[in-house]
Design a protein around this motif. Structure first.
Motif, mmCIF file in Angstrom:
data_model
loop_
_atom_site.group_PDB
_atom_site.id
_atom_site.type_symbol
_atom_site.label_atom_id
_atom_site.label_comp_id
_atom_site.label_asym_id
_atom_site.label_seq_id
_atom_site.Cartn_x
_atom_site.Cartn_y
_atom_site.Cartn_z
ATOM 1 N N GLY A 180 0.820 -1.205 0.000
ATOM 2 C CA GLY A 180 0.000 0.000 0.000
ATOM 3 C C GLY A 180 0.856 1.258 0.000
ATOM 4 O O GLY A 180 1.960 1.280 0.537
ATOM 5 N N PRO A 181 0.326 2.336 -0.599
ATOM 6 C CA PRO A 181 1.115 3.560 -0.741
ATOM 7 C C PRO A 181 1.436 4.251 0.584
ATOM 8 O O PRO A 181 2.433 4.953 0.679
ATOM 9 C CB PRO A 181 0.243 4.454 -1.623
ATOM 10 N N LEU A 182 0.635 4.063 1.621
ATOM 11 C CA LEU A 182 0.865 4.746 2.891
ATOM 12 C C LEU A 182 1.293 3.799 4.009
ATOM 13 O O LEU A 182 1.361 4.198 5.157
ATOM 14 C CB LEU A 182 -0.405 5.493 3.314
ATOM 15 N N VAL A 183 1.588 2.557 3.671
ATOM 16 C CA VAL A 183 1.869 1.573 4.714
ATOM 17 C C VAL A 183 3.091 1.956 5.549
ATOM 18 O O VAL A 183 3.073 1.811 6.773
ATOM 19 C CB VAL A 183 1.980 0.143 4.141
ATOM 20 N N GLU A 184 4.135 2.464 4.945
ATOM 21 C CA GLU A 184 5.326 2.841 5.707
ATOM 22 C C GLU A 184 5.026 3.986 6.659
ATOM 23 O O GLU A 184 5.487 3.993 7.799
ATOM 24 C CB GLU A 184 6.483 3.188 4.777
ATOM 25 N N HIS A 185 4.240 4.948 6.190
ATOM 26 C CA HIS A 185 3.846 6.069 7.046
ATOM 27 C C HIS A 185 3.041 5.559 8.244
ATOM 28 O O HIS A 185 3.290 5.961 9.383
ATOM 29 C CB HIS A 185 3.037 7.088 6.231
ATOM 30 N N LEU A 186 2.079 4.687 7.987
ATOM 31 C CA LEU A 186 1.268 4.142 9.068
ATOM 32 C C LEU A 186 2.113 3.332 10.050
ATOM 33 O O LEU A 186 1.947 3.452 11.267
ATOM 34 C CB LEU A 186 0.145 3.269 8.507
ATOM 35 N N GLN A 187 3.022 2.528 9.544
ATOM 36 C CA GLN A 187 3.868 1.728 10.430
ATOM 37 C C GLN A 187 4.731 2.617 11.318
ATOM 38 O O GLN A 187 4.912 2.338 12.505
ATOM 39 C CB GLN A 187 4.741 0.771 9.614
ATOM 40 N N ARG A 188 5.258 3.702 10.767
ATOM 41 C CA ARG A 188 6.049 4.641 11.578
ATOM 42 C C ARG A 188 5.175 5.302 12.643
ATOM 43 O O ARG A 188 5.577 5.437 13.796
ATOM 44 C CB ARG A 188 6.710 5.707 10.706
ATOM 45 N N LEU A 189 3.986 5.729 12.242
ATOM 46 C CA LEU A 189 3.059 6.346 13.191
ATOM 47 C C LEU A 189 2.697 5.368 14.308
ATOM 48 O O LEU A 189 2.731 5.723 15.488
ATOM 49 C CB LEU A 189 1.798 6.807 12.463
ATOM 50 N N PHE A 190 2.362 4.131 13.937
ATOM 51 C CA PHE A 190 2.031 3.112 14.935
ATOM 52 C C PHE A 190 3.205 2.897 15.882
ATOM 53 O O PHE A 190 3.033 2.824 17.101
ATOM 54 C CB PHE A 190 1.663 1.786 14.269
ATOM 55 N N ALA A 191 4.404 2.782 15.331
ATOM 56 C CA ALA A 191 5.593 2.542 16.158
ATOM 57 C C ALA A 191 5.848 3.707 17.111
ATOM 58 O O ALA A 191 6.200 3.490 18.282
ATOM 59 C CB ALA A 191 6.815 2.303 15.264
ATOM 60 N N ARG B 139 -2.370 11.231 17.480
ATOM 61 C CA ARG B 139 -2.231 12.130 16.336
ATOM 62 C C ARG B 139 -3.336 11.796 15.361
ATOM 63 O O ARG B 139 -3.462 10.673 14.912
ATOM 64 C CB ARG B 139 -0.853 11.933 15.720
ATOM 65 N N TRP B 140 -4.131 12.782 15.019
ATOM 66 C CA TRP B 140 -5.249 12.599 14.104
ATOM 67 C C TRP B 140 -4.782 12.862 12.695
ATOM 68 O O TRP B 140 -4.189 13.898 12.419
ATOM 69 C CB TRP B 140 -6.393 13.547 14.456
ATOM 70 N N HIS B 141 -5.012 11.933 11.807
ATOM 71 C CA HIS B 141 -4.590 12.054 10.427
ATOM 72 C C HIS B 141 -5.785 11.992 9.503
ATOM 73 O O HIS B 141 -6.709 11.232 9.714
ATOM 74 C CB HIS B 141 -3.607 10.940 10.050
ATOM 75 N N LYS B 142 -5.716 12.805 8.485
ATOM 76 C CA LYS B 142 -6.726 12.748 7.433
ATOM 77 C C LYS B 142 -5.997 12.429 6.146
ATOM 78 O O LYS B 142 -5.020 13.080 5.783
ATOM 79 C CB LYS B 142 -7.449 14.089 7.297
ATOM 80 N N PHE B 143 -6.455 11.394 5.475
ATOM 81 C CA PHE B 143 -5.851 10.983 4.232
ATOM 82 C C PHE B 143 -6.769 11.375 3.086
ATOM 83 O O PHE B 143 -7.982 11.193 3.164
ATOM 84 C CB PHE B 143 -5.608 9.473 4.199
ATOM 85 N N ASP B 144 -6.201 11.916 2.049
ATOM 86 C CA ASP B 144 -7.006 12.322 0.876
ATOM 87 C C ASP B 144 -7.191 11.165 -0.067
ATOM 88 O O ASP B 144 -6.425 10.304 -0.207
ATOM 89 C CB ASP B 144 -6.330 13.463 0.139
#
Length: 127
Positions: free
Chosen positions: A72-83, A122-127
């Motif tokens: 997925g295009p945002l998986v790395e971002h999500l994994q960093r946020l989760f970590a 942290r609240w994120h909004k994805f477009d």
């Protein structure tokens, strides 16, 4: 003990106090709040033996398993946020984080005190 990732949707996604109550419950069962969504749901991780207990909370409408598409295009971002969120919660609980030579972000103002193990999300909004 099998730590699993879940989405927890509330009956009233606009009610912050109910969301905090659910987050406190998750922290109380040694789970983690990975992320809060813009729609008011929580992405969490906890031992799967507690799934029925989380589903039974009065404010909870739905609990379902979550898995990430590794391509997925945002998986790395999500994994960093989760970590980051898990590391913050572990630090708050007093756990030693391996290789922690980096400052874990935390809160310093007394008015921001929250229950043990709970960290602001942290609240994120994805477009």
């Amino acid at each position: 003990m099998a730590l699993q990732m879940y989405i927890v949707q509330m009956k009233n996604g606009e009610n912050d106090s109910e969301r905090v109550g659910i987050a406190e419950f998750i922290a109380g069962i040694h789970g983690f709040i990975l992320m809060a969504t813009s729609a008011g749901s929580l992405i969490v991780a906890f031992d799967d033996q507690f799934a029925d207990a989380v589903k039974a909370l009065p404010a909870v409408d739905f609990v379902g398993g979550v898995s990430l598409n590794p391509d997925g295009p945002l998986v790395e971002h999500l994994q960093r946020l989760f970590a980051q969120n898990v590391a913050s919660q572990l630090a708050e609980r007093g756990a030693q984080i391996p290789g922690q030579d980096v400052q874990v972000p935390g809160r310093h103002a007394p008015q921001d005190q929250l229950p043990p193990g709970f960290r602001p999300l942290r609240w994120h909004k994805f477009d």
